[in-house]
Design an enzyme around this catalytic site. Structure first.
Site: not given
Ligand SMILES: *[C@@H]1O[C@H](CO)[C@@H](O)[C@H](O)[C@H]1NC(C)=O
Ligand SMILES: *[C@@H]1O[C@H](CO)[C@@H](O)[C@H](O)[C@H]1NC(C)=O
Ligand SMILES: *[C@@H]1O[C@H](CO)[C@@H](O)[C@H](O)[C@H]1NC(C)=O
Ligand SMILES: *[C@@H]1O[C@H](CO)[C@@H](O)[C@H](O)[C@H]1NC(C)=O
Ligand SMILES: *[C@@H]1O[C@H](CO)[C@@H](O)[C@H](O)[C@H]1NC(C)=O
Ligand SMILES: *[C@@H]1O[C@H](CO)[C@@H](O)[C@H](O)[C@H]1NC(C)=O
Length: 366
Positions: A85, A90, A135
């Site tokens: 992102h 996050e 990730h």
């Protein structure tokens, strides 16, 4: 006149009726103070895996989203692909069960100057994934709860769009070229390592040393094993509070802060009003927390309950059971956690002092 006869009745109404209740049945669509019981909030899910959004972009004026994912182990052939992102920070927290998370800063990966890390998060463990970090994750146990904090708020719109089928491609199953619009950049050639020993692979401590990090902007994963991060003890206002950050304002570049506060029972003093320039949320993990927001009735929260408080709003909170532990989220640096830490001492224990200056034997003060 009619009005003159009804006036005394109005005046004798108890003042309580002028206060609104904090409790709602689901996440509101605009930002104001509210509380939700465990499991309540906007829902999205199918089969055994459910996402609940007690705080959304809409309910927090886009400060942050809190997302609980409850479900069993994700089948190996159904895990999410590695992705980045670019805007959204996050944060992954194992509220129960086990979750494996892999992460590496994108630049360090492409220049091969850093090593990929992975951790298996058990209850209370945390992995923070700054924007710009590759990730991937997988839930591992039959009854797992992954609590996600996404900053800024609003990333959840992606999951709703996905559920609505906007991303379906009749030929390939998934329309990868539609993902960047939702701040999702897939990296299918990123190979998650499989050499975990003692729940970790890659550099850094994991239950074998401290997870205290420098107060600088993080460019790769932030791993904090349960109670192995930094801690501060605040002794103000007739109570103890241990503040244990997971991500500080400095590490997020002022975007947000997240961590735990463990609070003792109030001794002989009433908890004072607090305000923050940022939105604040508490998720209760242990004990019972009373929260009063100015103009609202007091609400008593127990495990899994959540309260959301917008910026510049007066509130008090106090423990109604000994060792009440909450997760806090602040929609910016310099929030409640920073205020408490600025008036606290560095602390190593997960416990606050139990003696209150006295020695007790078999419950009797001596
Ligand atoms: C947020 O508000 C927008 C605009 O009203 C709406 O379209 C969207 O569905 C809302 N999102 C959620 C998760 O409730
Ligand atoms: C994953 O494997 C299971 C068992 O073989 C199968 O039922 C399921 O459809 C597979 N899922 C996907 C997305 O291929
Ligand atoms: C990346 O770096 C490691 C260690 O420095 C080295 O062993 C490896 O061969 C490098 N990989 C590539 C693709 O260059
Ligand atoms: C992360 O977001 C911040 C704030 O929007 C931005 O300044 C920074 O460049 C982003 N980092 C990466 C690695 O994309
Ligand atoms: C895939 O997404 C792109 C970008 O949003 C869009 O232009 C294209 O029409 C989509 N393809 C399908 C099959 O929906
Ligand atoms: C009561 O609280 C005040 C203010 O925190 C403190 O100075 C005082 O020692 C406390 N008294 C007792 C008996 O705990």
């Amino acid at each position: 006149m009619r009005t003159s006869t009804s006036l005394p009745i109005l005046l004798t109404l108890p003042s309580l009726t002028l206060c609104a209740g904090l409790w709602l049945s689901t996440t509101p669509q605009s930002s104001f103070p509210y509380a939700l019981k465990k499991g309540a909030g906007t829902q999205l899910g199918s089969g055994e895996t459910w996402n609940t959004f007690p705080v959304t972009g809409n309910s927090s004026a886009h400060a942050f989203t809190i997302m609980n994912t409850n479900g069993p182990k994700t089948p190996d052939n159904e895990t999410v692909f590695p992705h980045v992102h670019r805007k959204t920070f996050e944060n992954f927290y194992a509220a129960k069960g086990r979750v494996q998370l892999w992460g590496q800063g994108y630049n360090g990966w492409v220049s091969n100057t850093t090593e990929q890390t992975t951790r298996v998060l058990t209850q209370g463990d945390f992995g923070g994934i700054p924007n710009g970090t590759v990730h991937k994750f997988q839930m591992l146990e039959p009854d797992t709860q992954l609590t996600g904090v996404l900053v800024p708020g609003g990333f959840e719109e992606f999951f709703f769009a996905q559920a609505d089928g906007f991303l379906n491609d009749p030929n390939t199953g998934f329309n990868f070229s539609a993902l960047p619009e939702w701040d999702v950049y897939p990296y299918l050639n990123y190979t998650p390592r499989t050499d975990v020993v003692n729940n970790k692979a890659g550099p850094g401590n994991w239950y074998d040393g401290s997870n205290v990090y420098a107060e600088e902007v993080a460019t790769g994963p932030i791993w904090v094993a349960n109670n192995y991060g930094g801690k501060w003890l605040n002794r103000e206002d007739g109570r103890y509070q241990i503040v244990a950050p997971l991500v500080t304002g400095a590490q997020s570049g002022g975007l947000f802060a997240q961590g735990h506060i463990t609070i003792s029972l109030q001794r002989n003093f009433t908890a004072p009003w607090a305000t923050s320039t940022h939105a604040t949320a508490f998720v209760v993990e242990e004990g019972q927390l009373a929260v009063t927001v100015d103009g609202y009735e007091k609400a008593s929260l127990i495990g899994g309950d959540i309260v959301f408080i917008p910026p510049e709003t007066k509130f008090t909170y106090e423990a109604e059971a000994e060792f009440t532990k909450v997760m806090y989220v602040s929609g910016g640096g310099e929030g409640l956690d920073a205020m408490l830490i600025s008036r606290a001492e560095s602390w190593t224990s997960a416990f606050y002092p139990r003696d209150q200056g006295s020695i007790f034997k078999r419950g009797v003060k001596i």
